[in-house]
Motif scaffolding. Sequence first.
Motif, PDB file in Angstrom:
ATOM      1  N   ARG A 179       0.837  -1.192   0.000  1.00 53.17           N
ATOM      2  CA  ARG A 179       0.000   0.000   0.000  1.00 53.17           C
ATOM      3  C   ARG A 179       0.875   1.246   0.000  1.00 53.17           C
ATOM      4  NH1 ARG A 179      -0.762   2.400   4.938  1.00 53.17           N
ATOM      5  NH2 ARG A 179      -0.032   1.315   6.805  1.00 53.17           N
ATOM      6  N   SER A 180       0.292   2.385   0.280  1.00 53.84           N
ATOM      7  CA  SER A 180       1.050   3.635   0.301  1.00 53.84           C
ATOM      8  C   SER A 180       0.669   4.442   1.531  1.00 53.84           C
ATOM      9  CB  SER A 180       0.789   4.446  -0.971  1.00 53.84           C
ATOM     10  OG  SER A 180      -0.605   4.694  -1.139  1.00 53.84           O
ATOM     11  N   GLY A 181       1.518   5.408   1.891  1.00 51.63           N
ATOM     12  CA  GLY A 181       1.233   6.243   3.053  1.00 51.63           C
ATOM     13  C   GLY A 181       2.503   6.728   3.716  1.00 51.63           C
ATOM     14  N   GLU A 182       2.335   7.383   4.835  1.00 57.40           N
ATOM     15  CA  GLU A 182       3.486   7.872   5.580  1.00 57.40           C
ATOM     16  C   GLU A 182       4.121   6.730   6.372  1.00 57.40           C
ATOM     17  OE1 GLU A 182       2.423  11.152   8.008  1.00 57.40           O
ATOM     18  OE2 GLU A 182       2.129  12.522   6.332  1.00 57.40           O
ATOM     19  N   LEU A 183       5.430   6.794   6.493  1.00 60.68           N
ATOM     20  CA  LEU A 183       6.150   5.769   7.252  1.00 60.68           C
ATOM     21  C   LEU A 183       6.220   6.196   8.717  1.00 60.68           C
ATOM     22  CD1 LEU A 183       7.580   3.094   7.100  1.00 60.68           C
ATOM     23  CD2 LEU A 183       9.696   4.288   6.549  1.00 60.68           C
ATOM     24  N   ALA A 184       5.056   6.284   9.320  1.00 60.83           N
ATOM     25  CA  ALA A 184       4.960   6.699  10.721  1.00 60.83           C
ATOM     26  C   ALA A 184       3.586   6.295  11.230  1.00 60.83           C
ATOM     27  CB  ALA A 184       5.152   8.209  10.856  1.00 60.83           C
ATOM     28  N   PRO A 185       3.502   5.859  12.467  1.00 59.80           N
ATOM     29  CA  PRO A 185       2.191   5.513  13.014  1.00 59.80           C
ATOM     30  C   PRO A 185       1.395   6.765  13.327  1.00 59.80           C
ATOM     31  CG  PRO A 185       3.857   5.332  14.713  1.00 59.80           C
ATOM     32  CD  PRO A 185       4.586   5.658  13.433  1.00 59.80           C
ATOM     33  N   SER A 186       0.089   6.616  13.345  1.00 53.44           N
ATOM     34  CA  SER A 186      -0.765   7.726  13.764  1.00 53.44           C
ATOM     35  C   SER A 186      -0.450   8.077  15.212  1.00 53.44           C
ATOM     36  CB  SER A 186      -2.235   7.313  13.641  1.00 53.44           C
ATOM     37  OG  SER A 186      -3.069   8.210  14.339  1.00 53.44           O
ATOM     38  N   PRO A 187      -0.518   9.366  15.567  1.00 51.22           N
ATOM     39  CA  PRO A 187      -0.270   9.762  16.958  1.00 51.22           C
ATOM     40  C   PRO A 187      -1.226   9.088  17.946  1.00 51.22           C
ATOM     41  CG  PRO A 187      -0.269  11.678  15.514  1.00 51.22           C
ATOM     42  CD  PRO A 187      -0.755  10.528  14.697  1.00 51.22           C
ATOM     43  N   GLN A 188      -2.387   8.653  17.440  1.00 55.90           N
ATOM     44  CA  GLN A 188      -3.375   8.027  18.313  1.00 55.90           C
ATOM     45  C   GLN A 188      -3.129   6.522  18.501  1.00 55.90           C
ATOM     46  OE1 GLN A 188      -4.539  10.084  15.626  1.00 55.90           O
ATOM     47  NE2 GLN A 188      -4.497  11.793  17.072  1.00 55.90           N
ATOM     48  N   VAL A 189      -2.110   5.996  17.819  1.00 57.79           N
ATOM     49  CA  VAL A 189      -1.860   4.558  17.841  1.00 57.79           C
ATOM     50  C   VAL A 189      -0.595   4.245  18.637  1.00 57.79           C
ATOM     51  CG1 VAL A 189      -1.255   2.569  16.422  1.00 57.79           C
ATOM     52  CG2 VAL A 189      -3.043   4.123  15.661  1.00 57.79           C
ATOM     53  N   LYS A 190      -0.683   3.260  19.512  1.00 56.86           N
ATOM     54  CA  LYS A 190       0.485   2.794  20.243  1.00 56.86           C
ATOM     55  C   LYS A 190       1.277   1.853  19.346  1.00 56.86           C
ATOM     56  CE  LYS A 190       1.901   0.054  24.246  1.00 56.86           C
ATOM     57  NZ  LYS A 190       1.444  -0.806  25.362  1.00 56.86           N
ATOM     58  N   ALA A 191       2.553   2.192  19.086  1.00 61.41           N
ATOM     59  CA  ALA A 191       3.360   1.390  18.176  1.00 61.41           C
ATOM     60  C   ALA A 191       4.809   1.357  18.634  1.00 61.41           C
ATOM     61  CB  ALA A 191       3.264   1.945  16.758  1.00 61.41           C
ATOM     62  N   ASP A 192       5.522   0.311  18.223  1.00 64.29           N
ATOM     63  CA  ASP A 192       6.945   0.159  18.532  1.00 64.29           C
ATOM     64  C   ASP A 192       7.727   0.041  17.229  1.00 64.29           C
ATOM     65  OD1 ASP A 192       6.610   0.006  21.385  1.00 64.29           O
ATOM     66  OD2 ASP A 192       5.847  -2.040  21.093  1.00 64.29           O
ATOM     67  N   LYS A 193       8.945   0.596  17.232  1.00 67.19           N
ATOM     68  CA  LYS A 193       9.854   0.398  16.116  1.00 67.19           C
ATOM     69  C   LYS A 193      10.742  -0.794  16.435  1.00 67.19           C
ATOM     70  CE  LYS A 193       9.848   5.147  14.412  1.00 67.19           C
ATOM     71  NZ  LYS A 193      10.667   6.338  14.050  1.00 67.19           N
ATOM     72  N   VAL A 194      10.738  -1.772  15.546  1.00 64.38           N
ATOM     73  CA  VAL A 194      11.439  -3.023  15.776  1.00 64.38           C
ATOM     74  C   VAL A 194      12.326  -3.319  14.562  1.00 64.38           C
ATOM     75  CG1 VAL A 194      11.186  -5.501  16.166  1.00 64.38           C
ATOM     76  CG2 VAL A 194       9.530  -3.908  17.165  1.00 64.38           C
ATOM     77  N   VAL A 195      13.583  -3.664  14.792  1.00 60.59           N
ATOM     78  CA  VAL A 195      14.485  -4.039  13.710  1.00 60.59           C
ATOM     79  C   VAL A 195      14.407  -5.546  13.504  1.00 60.59           C
ATOM     80  CG1 VAL A 195      16.872  -4.097  12.908  1.00 60.59           C
ATOM     81  CG2 VAL A 195      16.016  -2.093  14.138  1.00 60.59           C
ATOM     82  N   ILE A 196      14.038  -5.935  12.277  1.00 66.44           N
ATOM     83  CA  ILE A 196      13.920  -7.351  11.932  1.00 66.44           C
ATOM     84  C   ILE A 196      14.892  -7.643  10.796  1.00 66.44           C
ATOM     85  CG2 ILE A 196      12.371  -9.176  11.137  1.00 66.44           C
ATOM     86  CD1 ILE A 196      10.023  -7.467  12.185  1.00 66.44           C
ATOM     87  N   ASP A 197      15.913  -8.420  11.073  1.00 69.00           N
ATOM     88  CA  ASP A 197      16.927  -8.767  10.076  1.00 69.00           C
ATOM     89  C   ASP A 197      17.493  -7.530   9.390  1.00 69.00           C
ATOM     90  OD1 ASP A 197      16.534 -11.446  10.663  1.00 69.00           O
ATOM     91  OD2 ASP A 197      15.078 -11.744   9.068  1.00 69.00           O
ATOM     92  N   GLY A 198      17.755  -6.490  10.185  1.00 73.15           N
ATOM     93  CA  GLY A 198      18.389  -5.292   9.667  1.00 73.15           C
ATOM     94  C   GLY A 198      17.466  -4.239   9.107  1.00 73.15           C
ATOM     95  N   THR A 199      16.171  -4.497   9.060  1.00 79.33           N
ATOM     96  CA  THR A 199      15.192  -3.539   8.528  1.00 79.33           C
ATOM     97  C   THR A 199      14.250  -3.097   9.640  1.00 79.33           C
ATOM     98  OG1 THR A 199      15.257  -4.551   6.326  1.00 79.33           O
ATOM     99  CG2 THR A 199      13.340  -3.192   6.836  1.00 79.33           C
TER     100      THR A 199
END
Length: 300
Positions: A216-236
């Motif tokens: 899909r398409s969109g911003e590479l950032a979670p909505s401010p209203q959403v609880k999210a974590d940044k996780v590195v998986i195999d270097g990405t």
Amino acid sequence: MRKTTIVGLALLLSGCTATAPDTSGSGQKVDRPVTVQALGDLATFDACDLVTAADLSEFGVPSEVPASRLDSCAYQLGGGKVEFGDLLMFSEAEFARFKPTEMPGKATAGLYRSESTECGVYLRLDSGETFQVLASDREAPCDVANATARAIAARIAKGDPVARAAQPARSLREIDACSVLTADVLAAVPGQGGTPTLSPGGHMCTVSVELAVLFRSGELAPSPQVKADKVVIDGTEWIVTDDIKDFWGCSATTGYTRLTPASSDTWELVEVVVSLPDREQSCAAAKAVAGLVWAKLPRA
């Protein structure tokens, strides 16, 4: 208890008839059904070519904004927004539950969401492919959604070629989403035994109610209203969240190709969604699938 299924996550009137030139020799105009062939390649058609500023002028001056799907278009419109595209498939019998009304080219439209400031309409072509139209507006969201659906049906009924969407040299549009769901990927989701099903545009693949891969398409950032974590998986780096509106499950999202203009944070995105009875188990499976799927995608 699940709030909705993977299929429900992917889903997101009054009309008139159109006439086509008569070739029967009777001298009368004949209304003919419009099918998906009018759109050309479903992986690359430009949804924004289907609705003009004039079609929506009674609601304000449309300004194109980034859409959330590769086969969608979005306009900012007055105090709200309308997004349309994101093709699904419905048989005529399945679509009957939306109480369809006729549109140009014998397309049919049906209401699937009606709230005070948000309205969703499905527009089904005679061949079964179905547009989703979602409008938000402070005053009359269903008027905006209905007008958009009618404009799409009329545009396709004219039969003029639909433009191709601009895309980067390395694009997810060229990849069949089901092609990455190989046996090792499916095995990463406990208890999963369904058959992958591809969306009409090829940008979404679902397996039963447990697993979906979306391009899909969109911003590479979670909505401010959403609880999210940044996780590195195999270097990405992936954005992982189990806080999905009206949905039980976990998603992992990462950027594949940045879209123009380069100054924006709009990307072609890869998203994996897993829905299992347990949230922790869902997120563990989503991360595992994300790593496997990413390894199968071509690099520049």
